[in-house]
Motif scaffolding. Structure first.
Motif, PDB file in Angstrom:
ATOM      1  N   THR A   8       0.850  -1.188   0.000  1.00  0.00           N
ATOM      2  CA  THR A   8       0.000   0.000   0.000  1.00  0.00           C
ATOM      3  C   THR A   8       0.885   1.237   0.000  1.00  0.00           C
ATOM      4  OG1 THR A   8      -1.662  -1.185   1.278  1.00  0.00           O
ATOM      5  CG2 THR A   8      -1.815   1.216   1.263  1.00  0.00           C
ATOM      6  N   ILE A   9       0.590   2.171  -0.874  1.00  0.00           N
ATOM      7  CA  ILE A   9       1.343   3.423  -0.926  1.00  0.00           C
ATOM      8  C   ILE A   9       0.999   4.221   0.327  1.00  0.00           C
ATOM      9  CG2 ILE A   9       1.669   5.584  -2.194  1.00  0.00           C
ATOM     10  CD1 ILE A   9       0.901   3.997  -4.727  1.00  0.00           C
ATOM     11  N   PRO A  10       2.000   4.707   1.055  1.00  0.00           N
ATOM     12  CA  PRO A  10       1.691   5.477   2.263  1.00  0.00           C
ATOM     13  C   PRO A  10       0.943   6.752   1.917  1.00  0.00           C
ATOM     14  CG  PRO A  10       4.041   5.569   1.766  1.00  0.00           C
ATOM     15  CD  PRO A  10       3.420   4.620   0.790  1.00  0.00           C
ATOM     16  N   PRO A  11       0.096   7.210   2.823  1.00  0.00           N
ATOM     17  CA  PRO A  11      -0.625   8.461   2.554  1.00  0.00           C
ATOM     18  C   PRO A  11       0.356   9.627   2.501  1.00  0.00           C
ATOM     19  CG  PRO A  11      -0.926   7.809   4.837  1.00  0.00           C
ATOM     20  CD  PRO A  11      -0.182   6.696   4.169  1.00  0.00           C
ATOM     21  N   PRO A  12      -0.017  10.687   1.796  1.00  0.00           N
ATOM     22  CA  PRO A  12       0.884  11.843   1.721  1.00  0.00           C
ATOM     23  C   PRO A  12       1.004  12.536   3.079  1.00  0.00           C
ATOM     24  CG  PRO A  12      -1.195  12.319   0.626  1.00  0.00           C
ATOM     25  CD  PRO A  12      -1.239  10.879   1.024  1.00  0.00           C
ATOM     26  N   VAL A  13       2.138  13.180   3.292  1.00  0.00           N
ATOM     27  CA  VAL A  13       2.363  13.969   4.498  1.00  0.00           C
ATOM     28  C   VAL A  13       1.610  15.292   4.345  1.00  0.00           C
ATOM     29  CG1 VAL A  13       4.088  15.173   5.881  1.00  0.00           C
ATOM     30  CG2 VAL A  13       4.634  12.943   4.875  1.00  0.00           C
ATOM     31  N   PRO A  14       0.723  15.611   5.275  1.00  0.00           N
ATOM     32  CA  PRO A  14      -0.006  16.880   5.168  1.00  0.00           C
ATOM     33  C   PRO A  14       0.890  18.059   5.533  1.00  0.00           C
ATOM     34  CG  PRO A  14      -0.668  15.715   7.158  1.00  0.00           C
ATOM     35  CD  PRO A  14       0.307  14.831   6.435  1.00  0.00           C
ATOM     36  N   CYS A  15       1.005  19.015   4.619  1.00  0.00           N
ATOM     37  CA  CYS A  15       1.862  20.186   4.796  1.00  0.00           C
ATOM     38  C   CYS A  15       1.111  21.433   4.365  1.00  0.00           C
ATOM     39  CB  CYS A  15       3.114  20.065   3.923  1.00  0.00           C
ATOM     40  SG  CYS A  15       4.156  18.663   4.274  1.00  0.00           S
ATOM     41  N   THR A  16       1.726  22.567   4.606  1.00  0.00           N
ATOM     42  CA  THR A  16       1.261  23.804   3.991  1.00  0.00           C
ATOM     43  C   THR A  16       2.302  24.189   2.947  1.00  0.00           C
ATOM     44  OG1 THR A  16       2.408  25.263   5.531  1.00  0.00           O
ATOM     45  CG2 THR A  16       0.165  24.575   6.139  1.00  0.00           C
ATOM     46  N   ILE A  17       1.887  25.029   2.015  1.00  0.00           N
ATOM     47  CA  ILE A  17       2.824  25.490   0.992  1.00  0.00           C
ATOM     48  C   ILE A  17       4.011  26.188   1.636  1.00  0.00           C
ATOM     49  CG2 ILE A  17       3.126  27.148  -0.889  1.00  0.00           C
ATOM     50  CD1 ILE A  17       0.311  26.386  -1.834  1.00  0.00           C
TER      51      ILE A  17
END
Length: 176
Positions: A59-68
């Motif tokens: 399973t591809i790991p979920p993306p890391v939530p960031c701000t721009i």
């Protein structure tokens, strides 16, 4: 951001056809390079022995939530998340596509506000038509509800490289 995933990704340069698909478990034999200050593994010299994709699926790991602002050129976490799947919408629930410029080399700016605000470029070109990153940029001023992709560094800028517009941009693909 999720600090545990910092420094956990790296760009793999292929320069050739391969049979690797999203979710494949792979073994890479390659040379580590800093290519114009971008960390990468170059397996092109190893030929067919450089990449083995017969190790299974995951399973591809979920993306890391960031701000721009955290991962753009002035962001404190840009280097740490180079090569990592990131998603920018943690505090920005409405992002805006900027005007693509031919001098930007297949990149379009993504802004936190219509007037500009924090900005990061989005990479959308691939040498092989139909591959990842091959899509038309959204019209300038279009609302993008999220953007996710691999954070990369090239041409002296951090950029998000979505794997496809259907899955990784919060807007529909432009008709061809």
């Amino acid at each position: 951001p999720e600090y545990g995933r910092q420094y956990s990704g790296i760009w793999v340069y292929t320069d050739q056809d391969h049979t690797c698909h999203k979710g494949d478990l792979v073994s890479v034999r390659a040379v580590y390079k800093e290519y114009y200050n971008s960390s990468e593994l170059d397996y092109s010299a190893a030929g067919s022995q450089g990449l083995q994709v017969d190790l299974g699926q995951t399973t591809i790991p979920p993306p890391v939530p960031c701000t721009i602002g955290e991962i753009n050129d002035t962001g404190d976490y840009a280097e740490a998340y180079e090569g990592v799947l990131v998603r920018v919408d943690r505090t920005d629930n409405q992002l805006y596509a900027g005007q693509e410029d031919a001098t930007l080399r297949h990149n379009w700016p993504l802004h936190t506000t219509q007037a500009g605000g924090d900005t990061i470029f989005v990479y959308h070109e691939n040498a092989r038509p139909g591959d990842d990153f091959e899509y038309d940029s959204p019209d300038s001023g279009s609302v993008v509800t999220f953007c996710q992709g691999i954070l990369q560094y090239n041409y002296d800028q951090y950029k998000i490289a979505p794997r496809s517009c259907e899955l990784d941009l919060g807007t529909a693909c432009k008709p061809k």
